[in-house]
Write an enzyme that holds these catalytic residues in place. Structure first.
Site, PDB file in Angstrom:
ATOM      1  N   HIS A   1      -9.265   3.665  -0.960  1.00 15.19           N
ATOM      2  CA  HIS A   1      -7.882   3.192  -0.866  1.00 15.19           C
ATOM      3  C   HIS A   1      -7.535   2.264  -2.033  1.00 15.19           C
ATOM      4  CE1 HIS A   1      -4.107   1.950   0.657  1.00 15.19           C
ATOM      5  NE2 HIS A   1      -4.493   0.963   1.437  1.00 15.19           N
TER       6      HIS A   1
ATOM      7  N   SER B   1     -10.911   0.919   5.758  1.00 15.93           N
ATOM      8  CA  SER B   1     -10.961   1.587   4.455  1.00 15.93           C
ATOM      9  C   SER B   1     -11.514   0.583   3.449  1.00 15.93           C
ATOM     10  CB  SER B   1      -9.570   2.063   4.043  1.00 15.93           C
ATOM     11  OG  SER B   1      -8.686   0.974   3.958  1.00 15.93           O
TER      12      SER B   1
ATOM     13  N   CYS C   1       0.822  -1.219   0.000  1.00 14.10           N
ATOM     14  CA  CYS C   1       0.000   0.000   0.000  1.00 14.10           C
ATOM     15  C   CYS C   1       0.852   1.263   0.000  1.00 14.10           C
ATOM     16  CB  CYS C   1      -0.931  -0.019   1.208  1.00 14.10           C
ATOM     17  SG  CYS C   1      -1.918  -1.510   1.266  1.00 14.10           S
TER      18      CYS C   1
END
Lengths: 406, 100
Positions: free
Chosen positions: A334, A210, A87
């Site tokens: 996200h 998220s 991420c």
């Protein structure tokens, strides 16, 4: 000595969400075209492309991502690279782009963050994301919400906070997201909404997490003074820290050493303190992650982040340092490889005063972006400064384009 | 979890060393939205365990009841099936933790 200041001259994101009508190629093109058009430079000025992407291979069966997007964006034959750091792929792509400019290889480069996640089923996405973890973690059947749930439990035990205190983060970020017309979720939530949402990995509930998101973000950065507008944003620090891949191998479950180290180095390089930061985008993949981020970045004292969030210390209209004006990962969404670039785009807009309805700070000077990969195995911290070029040769009048959405 | 016979064979040689070791559950969660191949087991608890020799591990709890879900509970490492057979009909085994 060469002028090492690096400026953002173009910054754009697509809308974030379940974008079933859009392919990854289309998302990349939209973000890149808008960022380039804003920069006032042409495709021929872009000397290299850096792409932050995590799941193109696992979910889209597409590797060789650098060339894939260079072709799509009509940038071939310039050098193109795909950076993967879970991420934090976006933040790591930006860091490497900055390094290449500092090394004198290029003057102007584009950084694209992109992820297409909602084409696949939830169990497949959960499995693919676990590629960011360790083999032992995968064998235990744990998920990323599960890993952050373990951190939440450790934090709750150590600092005596409740699930309702975690929920305050989601309430704040959904409030901020309600002003962001590109956010995946533009609705507000209450503590009660969070508490009654379905349990994902105890103590984390759906509204602590998220979402799975499609989206792209793009930056054009340069050190070429002839194309830097008079008012711009410079990147004054770009740092990366790492830690063990597996959560259980760490000495602390309530702080990320990777992020703390990156923040420490970034503050030192930039010559600023946490109290100088006017606006920040932090990696709130889960509510607990924002509490830990606030402490790792020294915005809150250790163990005090939940109290500070509840007091409104980071809320627009109330606080001094506004955290996650975009709605953060929680409300804005996200798309994992795009997040680090979207954070930088958001800080750029906040510092330039071009954030529109989501503008949360006035005359802000210093901004920060904090991007985390895995459960904290890697983290990047970038610090940005509103800058006025004294002797800029202004090539084009700087203006924000009206963006077209799909 | 992606497995191959060679990977399982290599890993299995190390896993056996943990069987029978005891330790304490530090933190736990209940995974209610599992990854692919774990769906038939969910919901299931996963915890971080500190073995008596100091080694830290992560693993599923087995043969548990609600009252076992608290920090400090004593556990013992056992060898159990992780998921169903992979496409090559190899059954993946791993370490899980049983409250004592």
């Amino acid at each position: 000595m060469r002028n090492e200041s690096i400026f953002i001259i173009g910054a754009s994101t697509t809308r974030f969400g379940e974008l079933w009508n859009s392919s990854p190629r289309e998302l990349a093109k939209e973000a890149f075209t808008n960022a380039l058009s804003q920069s006032g430079v042409g495709v021929s000025n872009i000397e290299a492309l850096y792409v932050g992407n995590m799941l193109g291979g696992m979910l889209g069966h597409q590797e060789n991502i650098g060339s894939f997007y260079a072709e799509e964006l009509s940038l071939s034959p310039v050098p193109a690279f795909r950076l993967e750091a879970a991420c934090a792929s976006g933040g790591v792509a930006l860091h490497n782009a900055i390094n290449s400019i500092k090394a004198g290889l290029y003057k102007t480069v584009a950084i694209l963050g992109i992820e297409k996640m909602t084409d696949a089923g939830g169990d497949l996405v959960a499995s693919a994301l676990m590629a960011a973890g360790s083999d032992e973690e995968r064998g235990s059947g744990i998920t990323f919400p599960g890993l952050y749930a373990l951190m939440a439990q450790a934090y709750m035990q150590q600092y005596k906070i409740k699930e309702e205190d975690l929920a305050e983060v989601s309430v704040k970020n959904h409030y901020h997201g309600s002003f962001n017309h590109k956010a995946q979720f533009r609705f507000q939530v209450s503590i009660a909404d969070v508490m009654k949402s379905s349990r994902i990995a105890d103590p984390l509930k759906l509204l602590d997490c998220s979402p799975v998101t499609d989206g792209a973000a793009c930056l054009v950065i340069t050190r070429d003074e002839s194309i830097i507008p008079k008012n711009s944003v410079s990147i004054i620090a770009s740092e990366v820290g790492t830690d063990t891949l597996a959560l259980h191998k760490r000495s602390s479950f309530t702080s990320l050493r990777s992020a703390k180290e990156a923040a420490k180095q970034a503050y030192a390089k930039a010559g600023v303190k946490a109290t100088d930061v006017d606006v920040a985008e932090v990696h709130d993949c889960f509510s607990i992650a924002e509490l830990i981020a606030l402490e790792d970045l020294e915005f809150s004292e250790v163990g005090r982040a939940a109290v500070d969030v509840k007091k409104g210390k980071f809320t627009r209209g109330k606080g001094k340092t506004i955290v996650n004006p975009s709605g953060g990962l929680k409300a804005c969404g996200h798309p994992v490889g795009a997040t680090g670039i979207k954070q930088a785009v958001e800080i750029y807009e906040q510092l330039m005063g071009t954030a529109g309805d989501k503008q949360s700070v006035k005359n802000a000077k210093i901004g920060l972006a904090h991007n985390v990969g895995g459960s904290g195995a890697i983290a990047t911290v970038h610090i940005f400064k509103k800058s006025k070029m004294q002797s800029a040769k202004i090539k084009t009048k700087f203006k924000v384009q009206n963006l077209q959405y799909f | 979890m992606i497995t191959t016979p060679v990977k399982l064979w290599r890993r299995g040689k190390k896993l056996v060393n943990h069987i029978g070791k005891t330790g304490k559950l530090l933190y736990w969660t209940i995974v209610r939205v599992p990854p692919k191949n774990f769906a038939d087991q969910a919901p299931y608890p996963v915890g971080i365990v500190r073995l008596d020799d100091g080694e830290m591990m992560v693993g599923q709890l087995v043969d548990w009841t609600e009252r076992d879900l608290k920090s400090g509970v004593k556990v013992v490492a056992v060898m159990r099936r992780v998921t169903h057979e992979d496409p090559e009909n190899i059954i993946p085994y791993g370490i899980k933790f049983k409250p004592v």
